[in-house]
Scaffold this motif. Structure first.
Motif, short mmCIF file in Angstrom:
data_model
loop_
_atom_site.label_atom_id
_atom_site.label_comp_id
_atom_site.label_asym_id
_atom_site.label_seq_id
_atom_site.Cartn_x
_atom_site.Cartn_y
_atom_site.Cartn_z
N PRO A 30 0.65 -1.29 -0.14
CA PRO A 30 -0.09 -0.04 -0.11
C PRO A 30 0.74 1.23 0.18
N SER A 31 0.43 2.38 -0.72
CA SER A 31 1.40 3.48 -0.89
C SER A 31 0.94 4.55 0.39
N LYS A 32 -0.07 4.38 0.88
CA LYS A 32 -0.54 5.35 2.11
C LYS A 32 -0.85 4.51 2.94
N ILE A 33 -0.26 4.90 4.37
CA ILE A 33 -0.65 3.94 5.53
C ILE A 33 -0.90 4.84 6.58
N ARG A 34 -1.45 4.27 7.74
CA ARG A 34 -1.86 4.95 8.86
C ARG A 34 -1.49 3.84 10.02
N GLN A 35 -0.82 4.17 10.94
CA GLN A 35 -0.51 3.13 12.03
C GLN A 35 -1.51 3.30 12.96
N MET A 36 -2.11 2.13 13.64
CA MET A 36 -3.25 2.25 14.62
C MET A 36 -2.51 1.24 15.66
N GLY A 37 -2.11 1.91 16.89
CA GLY A 37 -1.42 1.23 18.02
C GLY A 37 0.07 1.17 17.68
N ASP B 8 -9.07 1.00 4.09
CA ASP B 8 -9.80 2.11 4.97
C ASP B 8 -11.38 1.90 4.54
N TYR B 9 -11.90 1.63 3.20
CA TYR B 9 -13.36 1.21 2.90
C TYR B 9 -13.77 -0.06 3.88
N VAL B 10 -12.95 -1.02 4.09
CA VAL B 10 -13.35 -2.16 4.83
C VAL B 10 -13.47 -1.60 6.43
N LEU C 70 -4.12 0.82 8.69
CA LEU C 70 -5.03 1.21 7.64
C LEU C 70 -4.36 1.87 6.40
N TYR C 71 -4.69 1.17 5.32
CA TYR C 71 -4.17 1.74 4.14
C TYR C 71 -5.20 2.18 3.42
N TYR C 72 -4.74 3.25 2.25
CA TYR C 72 -5.68 4.11 1.45
C TYR C 72 -5.33 3.83 -0.05
N GLU C 73 -6.09 3.27 -0.77
CA GLU C 73 -5.86 3.23 -2.06
C GLU C 73 -7.20 2.67 -2.97
N LYS C 74 -7.29 2.91 -4.13
CA LYS C 74 -8.47 2.42 -5.05
C LYS C 74 -8.98 1.15 -4.61
N ASN C 75 -10.07 0.95 -4.23
CA ASN C 75 -10.79 -0.39 -3.96
C ASN C 75 -11.96 -0.69 -4.51
N GLU C 76 -11.95 -0.78 -5.98
CA GLU C 76 -13.20 -0.91 -6.73
C GLU C 76 -14.27 -2.19 -6.16
N GLU C 77 -13.62 -3.34 -5.72
CA GLU C 77 -14.55 -4.52 -5.27
C GLU C 77 -15.31 -4.17 -4.14
N MET C 78 -14.49 -3.51 -2.99
CA MET C 78 -15.24 -3.08 -1.88
C MET C 78 -16.21 -2.09 -2.28
N GLN C 79 -15.80 -1.03 -2.91
CA GLN C 79 -17.09 0.04 -3.34
C GLN C 79 -18.08 -0.78 -3.92
N GLU C 80 -17.85 -1.64 -4.61
CA GLU C 80 -19.26 -2.19 -5.28
C GLU C 80 -19.89 -2.79 -4.43
N TYR C 81 -19.26 -3.60 -3.38
CA TYR C 81 -19.91 -4.14 -2.50
C TYR C 81 -20.69 -3.54 -1.59
N MET C 82 -20.04 -2.29 -1.24
CA MET C 82 -20.70 -1.34 -0.31
C MET C 82 -21.93 -0.62 -0.85
N LEU C 83 -21.86 -0.43 -2.10
CA LEU C 83 -23.21 0.03 -2.83
C LEU C 83 -24.17 -0.85 -3.01
N ASP C 84 -23.97 -1.94 -3.09
CA ASP C 84 -25.10 -3.13 -3.20
C ASP C 84 -25.42 -3.47 -1.88
N HIS C 85 -24.47 -3.28 -0.82
CA HIS C 85 -24.97 -3.62 0.40
C HIS C 85 -24.97 -2.53 1.37
#
Length: 387
Positions: free
Chosen positions: A26-33, A45-47, A184-199
């Motif tokens: 992943p190109s952009k990340i955020r450390q949690m803990g 991040d979408y997840v 947490l990482y941030y990048e294009k995630n079309e699969e999860m975006q599509e699942y979020m729209l349908d659910h």
């Protein structure tokens, strides 16, 4: 890779690292803990956003979900990349806890085939609003029974208190232990975006469901799939709403901190006033102690003076008694009659003692008064002093 810290001291990284097999970290990340050695976990991040929305939906009841992604070994480092989440529909309650049933497993498999082709089931999620992110014993039993790979994880979420934790297998005992942190990482995630729209699980869908639509428009909406632009716009809208909620929560938190600071200031002021009162009390107590010490000193000196007077009086009385005694003895000696006796033939000291004292008790007195050492050695015509 370059790193910087944002406003809330969370670590971000920018840049890319590409492996020889073509996979790009992943190109952009955020450390949690905190991050420790062992399995490193990356969650898109979408997840993360969708799981919190999913946990709050339907009145914040207990829910399950599945996690999909990839298990990789990068430079001898075991890595888990989570890029999808699937609702645990038709979960059944067993022993007071929700569990995946046969219908749930079939649904997860169908959704993976539809939205997340080529990905692997990497773990599961237990949303337990209001119960924190602690590991339940029954969750561990279920995990050990159905998620036996060492890299498969359990993600426990409390969406009300905003708490979450990953649980991973221990190397030694084989039990589950809490991971100290993840990314947490941030990048294009079309699969999860599509699942979020349908659910979709937000309020917008509930409003749209409540609003009646013409039959023709509804049929056309079902036939037409969202365009990529519409998916991106919807995802951005979801993120905008979450950011707005986060800012509102931050403002409420600052307000609580301000109130807490004011209360703390008042308590400090009360403590300072109590401290001054305590110091004044100590000064008064010290003054009383000094006065008591002075009285004690005066009493000691007075007692010593009285003792000296008593001693002097006793000494004077003893001296007077001695003088009186000596005076009496002197007077007795002066007034005592001095008698003499001329020894005649045949007289003894015993005879002379009985003559003057009535018994033999005066023999020794006569011998002492006349310097006689032997009572049998007196001569006729000798003059004796009779005391």
């Amino acid at each position: 890779m370059q790193y910087f810290f944002d406003g809330d001291n969370n670590l971000y990284g920018y840049g890319t690292e590409e492996r020889e097999d073509g996979f790009t970290l992943p190109s952009k990340i955020r450390q949690m803990g905190a991050i420790e050695d062992g399995l490193k976990i990356y969650m898109e991040d979408y997840v993360y956003t969708y799981l919190y929305q999913y946990g709050k939906s339907a009145g914040g009841t207990e829910k399950l979900a599945a996690l999909v992604g990839q298990h990789l070994v990068i430079d001898d480092q075991e890595t888990l990349v989570i890029c999808g989440a699937i609702q645990g529909k038709s979960a059944k309650e067993e022993g007071g806890s929700l569990r995946f049933g046969d219908e749930t497993w079939e649904y997860i498999g169908s959704q993976m085939e539809k939205y997340f082709k080529g990905m692997t089931l990497v773990g599961w999620v237990h949303c337990q609003p209001g119960f924190g992110s602690l590991l339940m014993a029954r969750d561990e039993e279920f995990h050990r029974a159905y998620f036996q790979e060492r890299w498969q994880v359990l993600f426990v979420v409390d969406c009300l208190d905003k708490m979450d934790s990953f649980y991973i297998y221990q190397k030694e005992s084989g039990g589950l232990q809490q991971a100290k942190g993840y990314f947490l990482y941030y990048e294009k995630n079309e699969e999860m975006q599509e699942y979020m729209l349908d659910h979709h699980v937000g309020k917008r869908k509930e409003a749209e469901t409540a609003k009646p639509e013409p039959a023709a428009e509804e049929g056309e909406r079902k036939r037409r799939r969202p365009t990529p632009e519409e998916r991106i716009d919807a995802a951005q809208e979801i993120r905008r709403v979450l950011q707005k909620r986060a800012k509102a929560a931050e403002a409420a938190q600052k307000s609580r901190y301000t109130m807490l600071a004011a209360v703390s200031g008042m308590l400090c002021l009360v403590c300072v006033c109590m401290g001054f009162g305590f110091m004044k009390g100590l000064e008064r107590l010290q003054s009383v102690e000094n006065r008591l010490a002075a009285v004690q000193t005066s009493y000691t000196a007075l007692a010593e003076d009285i003792e000296g007077v008593k001693s002097q009086a006793v000494f004077s009385a003893m001296a007077l008694v001695t003088e009186d005694k000596e005076s009496e003895e002197t007077k007795k000696d002066e007034t005592e009659e001095v008698r003499t006796h001329i020894v005649e033939e045949g007289e003894t000291l015993g005879y002379i003692s009985r003559k003057y004292y009535g018994d033999n008790s005066g023999v020794e007195r006569i011998m002492e008064a006349n310097g006689i050492e032997d009572a049998n050695k007196i001569i006729c015509g000798q003059e004796l002093r009779i005391p």
